[in-house]
Enzyme design. Structure first.
Site, PDB file in Angstrom:
ATOM      1  N   THR A   1      36.685  47.876   1.786  1.00 52.97           N
ATOM      2  CA  THR A   1      37.966  48.526   2.029  1.00 52.97           C
ATOM      3  C   THR A   1      38.452  48.106   3.408  1.00 52.97           C
ATOM      4  OG1 THR A   1      36.474  50.365   2.506  1.00 52.97           O
ATOM      5  CG2 THR A   1      37.882  50.590   0.586  1.00 52.97           C
ATOM      6  N   GLY A   2      39.735  48.266   3.641  1.00 52.92           N
ATOM      7  CA  GLY A   2      40.288  47.940   4.947  1.00 52.92           C
ATOM      8  C   GLY A   2      41.324  48.969   5.353  1.00 52.92           C
TER       9      GLY A   2
ATOM     10  N   SER B   1      30.234  50.900  12.174  1.00 51.81           N
ATOM     11  CA  SER B   1      30.723  50.627  13.527  1.00 51.81           C
ATOM     12  C   SER B   1      31.319  49.229  13.611  1.00 51.81           C
ATOM     13  CB  SER B   1      29.571  50.763  14.532  1.00 51.81           C
ATOM     14  OG  SER B   1      29.976  50.313  15.801  1.00 51.81           O
ATOM     15  N   ASN B   2      32.573  49.167  14.056  1.00 53.92           N
ATOM     16  CA  ASN B   2      33.207  47.864  14.262  1.00 53.92           C
ATOM     17  C   ASN B   2      32.443  47.012  15.262  1.00 53.92           C
ATOM     18  OD1 ASN B   2      35.674  47.895  12.588  1.00 53.92           O
ATOM     19  ND2 ASN B   2      36.164  49.714  13.799  1.00 53.92           N
TER      20      ASN B   2
ATOM     21  N   ARG C   1      30.361  46.321   0.498  1.00 49.40           N
ATOM     22  CA  ARG C   1      30.222  47.679  -0.035  1.00 49.40           C
ATOM     23  C   ARG C   1      30.000  47.629  -1.535  1.00 49.40           C
ATOM     24  NH1 ARG C   1      31.988  51.571   3.401  1.00 49.40           N
ATOM     25  NH2 ARG C   1      33.708  51.167   4.835  1.00 49.40           N
TER      26      ARG C   1
ATOM     27  N   GLN D   1      43.901  59.238  19.203  1.00 47.90           N
ATOM     28  CA  GLN D   1      45.311  59.570  18.940  1.00 47.90           C
ATOM     29  C   GLN D   1      45.928  58.323  18.334  1.00 47.90           C
ATOM     30  OE1 GLN D   1      46.303  60.751  23.093  1.00 47.90           O
ATOM     31  NE2 GLN D   1      47.206  62.507  22.040  1.00 47.90           N
TER      32      GLN D   1
ATOM     33  N   SER E   1      49.207  53.459   6.641  1.00 46.76           N
ATOM     34  CA  SER E   1      47.839  53.864   6.980  1.00 46.76           C
ATOM     35  C   SER E   1      47.905  55.197   7.697  1.00 46.76           C
ATOM     36  CB  SER E   1      47.164  52.809   7.870  1.00 46.76           C
ATOM     37  OG  SER E   1      47.803  52.780   9.132  1.00 46.76           O
ATOM     38  N   ASN E   2      46.737  55.711   8.064  1.00 44.85           N
ATOM     39  CA  ASN E   2      46.630  57.030   8.684  1.00 44.85           C
ATOM     40  C   ASN E   2      47.234  58.103   7.787  1.00 44.85           C
ATOM     41  OD1 ASN E   2      45.648  58.584  10.880  1.00 44.85           O
ATOM     42  ND2 ASN E   2      47.718  58.806  11.681  1.00 44.85           N
TER      43      ASN E   2
ATOM     44  N   SER F   1      39.120  45.658   7.569  1.00 41.09           N
ATOM     45  CA  SER F   1      37.671  45.408   7.494  1.00 41.09           C
ATOM     46  C   SER F   1      37.225  44.596   6.289  1.00 41.09           C
ATOM     47  CB  SER F   1      36.918  46.735   7.512  1.00 41.09           C
ATOM     48  OG  SER F   1      36.993  47.276   8.796  1.00 41.09           O
TER      49      SER F   1
HETATM   50  S1  HEL Z   1      37.713  52.288   9.333  1.00 41.28           S
HETATM   51  C1  HEL Z   1      37.227  52.298   7.606  1.00 41.28           C
HETATM   52  C2  HEL Z   1      37.571  50.880   7.137  1.00 41.28           C
HETATM   53  N1  HEL Z   1      37.484  50.038   8.275  1.00 41.28           N
HETATM   54  C3  HEL Z   1      37.251  50.627   9.571  1.00 41.28           C
HETATM   55  C4  HEL Z   1      38.222  49.649  10.134  1.00 41.28           C
HETATM   56  C5  HEL Z   1      38.425  49.199   8.747  1.00 41.28           C
HETATM   57  N2  HEL Z   1      39.406  50.109  10.741  1.00 41.28           N
HETATM   58  C6  HEL Z   1      39.419  50.732  11.901  1.00 41.28           C
HETATM   59  O1  HEL Z   1      38.414  50.906  12.550  1.00 41.28           O
HETATM   60  C7  HEL Z   1      40.790  51.193  12.355  1.00 41.28           C
HETATM   61  C8  HEL Z   1      40.734  52.630  12.603  1.00 41.28           C
HETATM   62  C9  HEL Z   1      42.076  53.155  12.987  1.00 41.28           C
HETATM   63  C10 HEL Z   1      43.043  53.125  11.853  1.00 41.28           C
HETATM   64  C11 HEL Z   1      44.221  54.063  12.074  1.00 41.28           C
HETATM   65  C12 HEL Z   1      45.119  53.920  10.863  1.00 41.28           C
HETATM   66  O2  HEL Z   1      44.879  54.618   9.859  1.00 41.28           O
HETATM   67  O3  HEL Z   1      45.995  53.068  10.908  1.00 41.28           O
HETATM   68  N3  HEL Z   1      43.754  55.429  12.178  1.00 41.28           N
HETATM   69  C13 HEL Z   1      43.868  56.146  13.289  1.00 41.28           C
HETATM   70  O4  HEL Z   1      44.372  55.740  14.313  1.00 41.28           O
HETATM   71  C14 HEL Z   1      43.323  57.554  13.171  1.00 41.28           C
HETATM   72  N4  HEL Z   1      43.392  58.294  14.406  1.00 41.28           N
HETATM   73  C15 HEL Z   1      35.755  52.649   7.534  1.00 41.28           C
HETATM   74  C16 HEL Z   1      38.040  53.272   6.794  1.00 41.28           C
HETATM   75  C17 HEL Z   1      36.674  50.434   5.996  1.00 41.28           C
HETATM   76  O5  HEL Z   1      36.940  50.891   4.907  1.00 41.28           O
HETATM   77  O6  HEL Z   1      35.712  49.686   6.225  1.00 41.28           O
HETATM   78  O7  HEL Z   1      39.240  48.547   8.228  1.00 41.28           O
END
Ligand code: HEL
Length: 397
Positions: free
Chosen positions: A326-327, A187-188, A312, A149, A353-354, A89
């Site tokens: 952040t991303g 929201s994306n 941000r 998931q 990640s995750n 992001s």
């Molecule tokens: S999420 C956030 C961050 N943003 C948003 C966007 C981004 N990324 C996503 O929407 C991906 C979400 C799935 C990521 C995945 C992982 O961790 O790899 N997680 C899952 O599948 C969890 N079930 C708001 C953190 C931002 O900081 O703007 O980049």
């Protein structure tokens, strides 16, 4: 003058530290960045499960770099701070800059309804461009369902190519989260709409607009929009997605279309390019002062955080505020932030990640970079949005 050294350590991989080109006029204002502190945070990220981590600080001509662990778990190649990676992001800042340049060019009005430019796309003609860029449209984030998931969700879309309309329609199947303008809700979907606005107003794909308006003028050699290509060209870190089930092996997520994100999150970049980009933006070199001020009209978005337009703000424990994004994209966590004047910038990345623990740990690079040695944030508790979609185990303030 460049000096670089490989320091020994008990953790896997190498720690690379270097200090480059310190001109005599480069005395930074505020506390000196604490590179040793940054390096220590990166090492913590390895203990928390990241295969590798890296950071780069650009501070008025001084460059501080650190890299630990591995870029590739198969070959064992050490992480290099010059490696490319997926920025997730942080892409939203680029998208926002293109739109604000279009405002400067009088091709777009922030307070006009999206419907004026994309008739019939959204079901509510009260949703304005400003609402979209500030996450106040109420448009549901379709990625909540997509990645409920983590690994099955990712594998289902890894090779997929979506049209932007398909992504928006996924959002519209769900109720709006609020009335237009009533509440902040990340929201994306908003930044997919933003990309559609770019394409409609310019007649070009977003790739061309990123290229002509940002990448070429700033000579960003590592910043690429390859959608729907799946590979990261050139030297890059591989990205490893943590499975939801604790103890399960990491999944190599490097190759993917990122079509689920597009203008909301599909750019590739490097720590050097991100610092150059943020310094240029905050230094007023990408938009008029008036449009930068619009990007910096902050509204609260969580403890110690505010959101402008695709940007941000984070308020650090030492009283300094930093600006960026952040991303979180499968395999990579990124923090890209700079001081108000853009003169000091930090980009920090972990190639996993995750994993909420890694995300929380990496947050501490901001304190080391902008607060220096004197002040420390409380350890291990980041304020992160949509935590259930990013890292199930993450605790929030
Ligand atoms: S999420 C956030 C961050 N943003 C948003 C966007 C981004 N990324 C996503 O929407 C991906 C979400 C799935 C990521 C995945 C992982 O961790 O790899 N997680 C899952 O599948 C969890 N079930 C708001 C953190 C931002 O900081 O703007 O980049």
């Amino acid at each position: 003058m460049t000096s670089a050294g490989v320091l020994g350590g008990t953790l896997a991989g190498a720690v690379l530290l270097s200090l480059v080109a310190t001109p005599v006029h480069a005395a930074p204002r505020g506390p000196d960045a604490d590179l040793a502190g940054v390096r220590s945070v990166l090492r913590s990220a390895l203990r928390d499960g990241a295969p590798g981590a890296m950071a780069r600080i650009d501070d008025r001509g001084t460059v501080l770099r650190a890299a630990v662990g591995v870029a590739d778990r198969t070959t064992g190649r050490a992480m290099d701070d010059a490696d490319r990676f997926r920025i997730g992001s942080v892409t939203k800042i680029f998208t926002s800059v293109v739109l604000l340049q279009l405002v400067d060019e009088k091709k777009l009005k922030l307070d006009a309804p999206v419907d004026r430019y994309l008739p019939g796309l959204l079901p509510d003609d009260r949703i304005t461009v400003r609402h979209v860029l500030g996450h106040r449209s109420g448009l549901y984030d379709y990625t909540n369902d997509m990645f409920a998931q983590s690994v099955p969700g990712f594998e289902a879309v890894r090779k997929k190519v979506f049209t932007p309309t398909e992504l928006v329609n996924r959002s519209l199947r769900r109720p709006r989260t609020s009335a237009p303008g009533a509440a902040y809700s990340y929201s994306n979907t908003n930044f997919v709409v933003a990309g559609m606005l770019i394409e409609k107003l310019t007649g070009n794909p977003v790739r061309t607009e990123y290229q002509n308006r940002i990448i070429e003028p700033l000579k960003l050699r590592d910043t690429l929009y390859v959608h729907p290509g799946m590979k990261i060209p050139g030297a890059h870190a591989r990205g490893y997605l943590t499975q939801d089930r604790s103890g399960a092996p990491l999944v190599d997520a490097t190759e993917q279309t990122v079509s689920w994100a597009q203008s909301a999150g599909a750019l590739i970049s490097s720590t050097r390019d991100l610092n150059t980009f943020l310094s240029a933006l905050l230094g007023g070199r990408l938009t008029s002062a008036a449009q930068l001020a619009q990007m910096e009209r902050w509204l609260p978005s969580g403890t110690g955080q505010a959101y402008g337009l695709g940007l941000r703000r984070r308020d650090l424990s030492c009283g300094v505020s930093v600006y960026g994004h952040t991303g979180a994209v499968q395999g990579f966590y990124t923090y890209a932030f700079a001081s108000k004047d853009g003169k000091r910038a930090l980009a920090a990345v972990a190639n996993t990640s995750n994993n909420g623990t890694v995300l929380n740990t990496m947050l501490r690079t901001l304190d080391s970079a902008f607060c220096g040695k004197a002040t420390r944030a409380p350890r291990g508790r980041a304020t992160v949005e949509r935590h259930e979609d990013v890292a199930p185990a993450l605790s929030l303030d």
